[in-house]
Design a protein around this motif. Structure first.
Motif, PDB file in Angstrom:
ATOM      1  N   GLY A 129       0.790  -1.222   0.000  1.00 22.59           N
ATOM      2  CA  GLY A 129       0.000   0.000   0.000  1.00 22.59           C
ATOM      3  C   GLY A 129       0.820   1.268   0.000  1.00 22.59           C
ATOM      4  N   ASP A 130       2.108   1.164   0.309  1.00 28.90           N
ATOM      5  CA  ASP A 130       2.973   2.344   0.318  1.00 28.90           C
ATOM      6  C   ASP A 130       3.556   2.659  -1.052  1.00 28.90           C
ATOM      7  OD1 ASP A 130       2.770   2.915   3.098  1.00 28.90           O
ATOM      8  OD2 ASP A 130       4.134   1.246   3.520  1.00 28.90           O
ATOM      9  N   ALA A 131       3.257   1.833  -2.059  1.00 26.38           N
ATOM     10  CA  ALA A 131       3.859   2.028  -3.383  1.00 26.38           C
ATOM     11  C   ALA A 131       2.825   2.012  -4.500  1.00 26.38           C
ATOM     12  CB  ALA A 131       4.912   0.953  -3.634  1.00 26.38           C
ATOM     13  N   LEU A 132       1.568   2.262  -4.178  1.00 22.68           N
ATOM     14  CA  LEU A 132       0.519   2.154  -5.187  1.00 22.68           C
ATOM     15  C   LEU A 132       0.650   3.206  -6.284  1.00 22.68           C
ATOM     16  CD1 LEU A 132      -2.677   1.346  -3.081  1.00 22.68           C
ATOM     17  CD2 LEU A 132      -1.256  -0.217  -4.413  1.00 22.68           C
ATOM     18  N   ALA A 133       1.236   4.353  -5.959  1.00 20.99           N
ATOM     19  CA  ALA A 133       1.351   5.408  -6.973  1.00 20.99           C
ATOM     20  C   ALA A 133       2.498   5.164  -7.952  1.00 20.99           C
ATOM     21  CB  ALA A 133       1.541   6.764  -6.300  1.00 20.99           C
ATOM     22  N   LEU A 134       3.399   4.258  -7.614  1.00 22.62           N
ATOM     23  CA  LEU A 134       4.604   4.094  -8.422  1.00 22.62           C
ATOM     24  C   LEU A 134       4.301   3.536  -9.808  1.00 22.62           C
ATOM     25  CD1 LEU A 134       7.678   4.438  -8.307  1.00 22.62           C
ATOM     26  CD2 LEU A 134       7.825   2.059  -7.549  1.00 22.62           C
ATOM     27  N   ARG A 135       3.498   2.496  -9.889  1.00 23.17           N
ATOM     28  CA  ARG A 135       3.242   1.862 -11.177  1.00 23.17           C
ATOM     29  C   ARG A 135       2.512   2.776 -12.151  1.00 23.17           C
ATOM     30  NH1 ARG A 135       6.039  -0.557  -7.450  1.00 23.17           N
ATOM     31  NH2 ARG A 135       7.308  -2.115  -8.508  1.00 23.17           N
ATOM     32  N   PRO A 136       1.395   3.409 -11.739  1.00 25.14           N
ATOM     33  CA  PRO A 136       0.774   4.346 -12.692  1.00 25.14           C
ATOM     34  C   PRO A 136       1.684   5.521 -13.037  1.00 25.14           C
ATOM     35  CG  PRO A 136      -0.332   4.448 -10.565  1.00 25.14           C
ATOM     36  CD  PRO A 136       0.562   3.258 -10.531  1.00 25.14           C
ATOM     37  N   GLY A 137       2.483   5.973 -12.072  1.00 26.42           N
ATOM     38  CA  GLY A 137       3.403   7.071 -12.344  1.00 26.42           C
ATOM     39  C   GLY A 137       4.444   6.704 -13.378  1.00 26.42           C
ATOM     40  N   LEU A 138       5.010   5.495 -13.273  1.00 29.64           N
ATOM     41  CA  LEU A 138       6.023   5.058 -14.223  1.00 29.64           C
ATOM     42  C   LEU A 138       5.449   4.852 -15.627  1.00 29.64           C
ATOM     43  CD1 LEU A 138       8.037   2.492 -12.065  1.00 29.64           C
ATOM     44  CD2 LEU A 138       8.771   4.759 -12.794  1.00 29.64           C
ATOM     45  N   SER A 139       4.166   4.555 -15.695  1.00 24.81           N
ATOM     46  CA  SER A 139       3.537   4.341 -17.005  1.00 24.81           C
ATOM     47  C   SER A 139       2.955   5.624 -17.590  1.00 24.81           C
ATOM     48  CB  SER A 139       2.440   3.283 -16.891  1.00 24.81           C
ATOM     49  OG  SER A 139       1.378   3.753 -16.077  1.00 24.81           O
ATOM     50  N   GLY A 140       3.118   6.759 -16.876  1.00 23.64           N
ATOM     51  CA  GLY A 140       2.627   8.031 -17.382  1.00 23.64           C
ATOM     52  C   GLY A 140       1.179   8.324 -17.068  1.00 23.64           C
ATOM     53  N   ASP A 141       0.571   7.530 -16.196  1.00 24.82           N
ATOM     54  CA  ASP A 141      -0.814   7.773 -15.781  1.00 24.82           C
ATOM     55  C   ASP A 141      -0.789   8.697 -14.560  1.00 24.82           C
ATOM     56  OD1 ASP A 141      -3.447   7.738 -14.992  1.00 24.82           O
ATOM     57  OD2 ASP A 141      -3.505   5.595 -14.512  1.00 24.82           O
ATOM     58  N   ALA A 148      -3.752   7.365  -6.324  1.00 20.44           N
ATOM     59  CA  ALA A 148      -3.236   6.238  -5.549  1.00 20.44           C
ATOM     60  C   ALA A 148      -2.636   6.659  -4.212  1.00 20.44           C
ATOM     61  CB  ALA A 148      -2.190   5.485  -6.367  1.00 20.44           C
ATOM     62  N   PHE A 149      -2.238   7.912  -4.090  1.00 28.59           N
ATOM     63  CA  PHE A 149      -1.672   8.364  -2.818  1.00 28.59           C
ATOM     64  C   PHE A 149      -2.695   8.318  -1.689  1.00 28.59           C
ATOM     65  CE2 PHE A 149       1.457  10.500  -5.607  1.00 28.59           C
ATOM     66  CZ  PHE A 149       2.620  10.065  -4.991  1.00 28.59           C
ATOM     67  N   ASP A 150      -3.960   8.409  -2.010  1.00 27.03           N
ATOM     68  CA  ASP A 150      -5.000   8.585  -0.993  1.00 27.03           C
ATOM     69  C   ASP A 150      -5.944   7.404  -0.892  1.00 27.03           C
ATOM     70  OD1 ASP A 150      -4.125  11.263  -0.409  1.00 27.03           O
ATOM     71  OD2 ASP A 150      -5.047  11.865  -2.309  1.00 27.03           O
ATOM     72  N   THR A 151      -5.522   6.239  -1.313  1.00 33.80           N
ATOM     73  CA  THR A 151      -6.398   5.082  -1.265  1.00 33.80           C
ATOM     74  C   THR A 151      -5.592   3.824  -0.985  1.00 33.80           C
ATOM     75  OG1 THR A 151      -8.043   3.790  -2.488  1.00 33.80           O
ATOM     76  CG2 THR A 151      -6.197   4.682  -3.751  1.00 33.80           C
ATOM     77  N   ALA A 152      -6.292   2.809  -0.464  1.00 31.12           N
ATOM     78  CA  ALA A 152      -5.680   1.493  -0.301  1.00 31.12           C
ATOM     79  C   ALA A 152      -6.194   0.531  -1.355  1.00 31.12           C
ATOM     80  CB  ALA A 152      -5.984   0.934   1.086  1.00 31.12           C
ATOM     81  N   ALA A 153      -7.033   1.018  -2.275  1.00 32.45           N
ATOM     82  CA  ALA A 153      -7.594   0.162  -3.330  1.00 32.45           C
ATOM     83  C   ALA A 153      -6.729   0.244  -4.571  1.00 32.45           C
ATOM     84  CB  ALA A 153      -9.018   0.598  -3.648  1.00 32.45           C
ATOM     85  N   TYR A 154      -6.753  -0.815  -5.365  1.00 36.37           N
ATOM     86  CA  TYR A 154      -6.032  -0.773  -6.629  1.00 36.37           C
ATOM     87  C   TYR A 154      -6.742  -1.685  -7.619  1.00 36.37           C
ATOM     88  CZ  TYR A 154      -3.989  -5.390  -5.849  1.00 36.37           C
ATOM     89  OH  TYR A 154      -3.810  -6.740  -5.657  1.00 36.37           O
ATOM     90  N   LEU A 155      -6.458  -1.487  -8.887  1.00 41.31           N
ATOM     91  CA  LEU A 155      -7.052  -2.282  -9.946  1.00 41.31           C
ATOM     92  C   LEU A 155      -6.139  -3.452 -10.260  1.00 41.31           C
ATOM     93  CD1 LEU A 155      -8.299   0.521 -12.354  1.00 41.31           C
ATOM     94  CD2 LEU A 155      -9.682  -0.865 -10.791  1.00 41.31           C
ATOM     95  N   PRO A 156      -6.638  -4.685 -10.101  1.00 38.30           N
ATOM     96  CA  PRO A 156      -5.812  -5.834 -10.473  1.00 38.30           C
ATOM     97  C   PRO A 156      -5.667  -5.906 -11.971  1.00 38.30           C
ATOM     98  CG  PRO A 156      -8.020  -6.557  -9.955  1.00 38.30           C
ATOM     99  CD  PRO A 156      -7.978  -5.078  -9.671  1.00 38.30           C
ATOM    100  N   HIS A 157      -4.594  -6.520 -12.432  1.00 41.20           N
ATOM    101  CA  HIS A 157      -4.397  -6.691 -13.857  1.00 41.20           C
ATOM    102  C   HIS A 157      -4.112  -8.150 -14.152  1.00 41.20           C
ATOM    103  CE1 HIS A 157      -0.132  -6.347 -12.629  1.00 41.20           C
ATOM    104  NE2 HIS A 157      -0.533  -5.307 -11.976  1.00 41.20           N
ATOM    105  N   SER A 158      -4.248  -8.544 -15.369  1.00 49.28           N
ATOM    106  CA  SER A 158      -4.144  -9.948 -15.743  1.00 49.28           C
ATOM    107  C   SER A 158      -2.689 -10.370 -15.814  1.00 49.28           C
ATOM    108  CB  SER A 158      -4.816 -10.173 -17.100  1.00 49.28           C
ATOM    109  OG  SER A 158      -4.727 -11.529 -17.464  1.00 49.28           O
ATOM    110  N   ARG A 159      -2.276 -11.106 -14.807  1.00 52.11           N
ATOM    111  CA  ARG A 159      -0.931 -11.651 -14.788  1.00 52.11           C
ATOM    112  C   ARG A 159      -0.912 -12.810 -13.820  1.00 52.11           C
ATOM    113  NH1 ARG A 159       3.388  -7.697 -13.434  1.00 52.11           N
ATOM    114  NH2 ARG A 159       4.600  -9.600 -13.397  1.00 52.11           N
TER     115      ARG A 159
END
Length: 246
Positions: A129-141, A148-159
């Motif tokens: 939960g401390d790194a949720l903003a990293l992935r969208p940030g690295l992808s330009g989202d 993501a800084f203000d939530t504990a929820a995230y969208l799962p992806h197919s992997r």
């Protein structure tokens, strides 16, 4: 990577050759359960998803008779362990990729801690939960990163799942956990944090099945080093926490 870390913890905690009693909560298709059974341990796997149970049984059926005899599969989601087992019944309890589907995990964790014998190992694998903003940030989202800084929820992806087999279950509400919160919870249930690792520090955004140019062993060596080194491990996509029952 999780298997390497788990083997390290088991080797550092129990005598060589000891046959351990293992509970694998949310066993999926049995990736870790079968590894541990092949190593000589007695494994009980809990799973509620019928598709995963079928996959686990099929994988188990392909194993030699001696390994099949060491694995038991129970249909359960892990929240009723007290119905199936006595307190202190297990030396090792695994709960990998499960907490993300549980809205209030404290009661589940307390029940799992009660299943541990004194000195037993509780192994948790959670979304960080401390790194949720990293992935969208690295992808330009950028909007996604800000949210993501203000939530504990995230969208799962197919992997594939963290234990190396089944696809992540989509279509469910999922959440992440923070290291500080879980550290406090583990202390409160009598299985304080002993050590922790980051998982998927560099590779969370990589496409599945992509062969790294430098080879798989080099990739794993880099991930292994990062997963135990600050500050890299704290921004990993997943956290592997190991608590010990007092």
């Amino acid at each position: 990577m999780v298997a390497r870390q788990l083997e390290e913890q088991i080797a550092g905690r129990f005598p060589v050759g000891q046959r351990l009693r293992v509970l694998d909560v949310g066993m999926g298709q049995g990736t870790q359960a079968l590894r541990l059974a092949r190593a000589g341990h007695q494994v009980t796997g809990l799973e509620r998803d019928e598709t995963m149970i079928s996959a686990a049984r099929a994988a188990l059926a392909r194993e030699p008779e001696g390994i099949r005899a060491r694995v038991r599969i129970v249909e359960s989601d892990g929240r009723d362990t007290g119905v199936h087992f006595l307190p202190g019944s297990f030396d090792v309890v695994l709960c990998h990729g499960v907490l993300m589907y549980v809205e209030e995990p404290d009661a589940l964790l307390a029940g799992l801690a009660r299943m541990l014998a004194p000195g037993g190992l509780l192994s948790l694998l959670v979304r960080n939960g401390d790194a949720l903003a990293l992935r969208p940030g690295l992808s330009g989202d950028w909007a996604g990163a800000l949210a993501a800084f203000d939530t504990a929820a995230y969208l799962p992806h197919s992997r594939t799942d963290p234990d190396g087999g089944t696809p992540v279950r989509l279509g469910l509400d999922v959440r992440a956990d923070r290291l500080a919160d879980l550290t406090a919870t583990l202390a409160g249930i009598g299985a304080p944090l002993h050590s922790w690792y980051g998982v998927r520090v560099f590779t969370d955004t990589a496409a599945d099945g992509t062969e790294p140019p430098a080879g798989l062993e080099t990739l794993l060596a880099a991930e292994d080093r990062a997963g135990r080194t600050d500050p890299y491990r704290s921004v990993a996509a997943l956290l592997h926490l190991c608590g010990v029952r007092g």
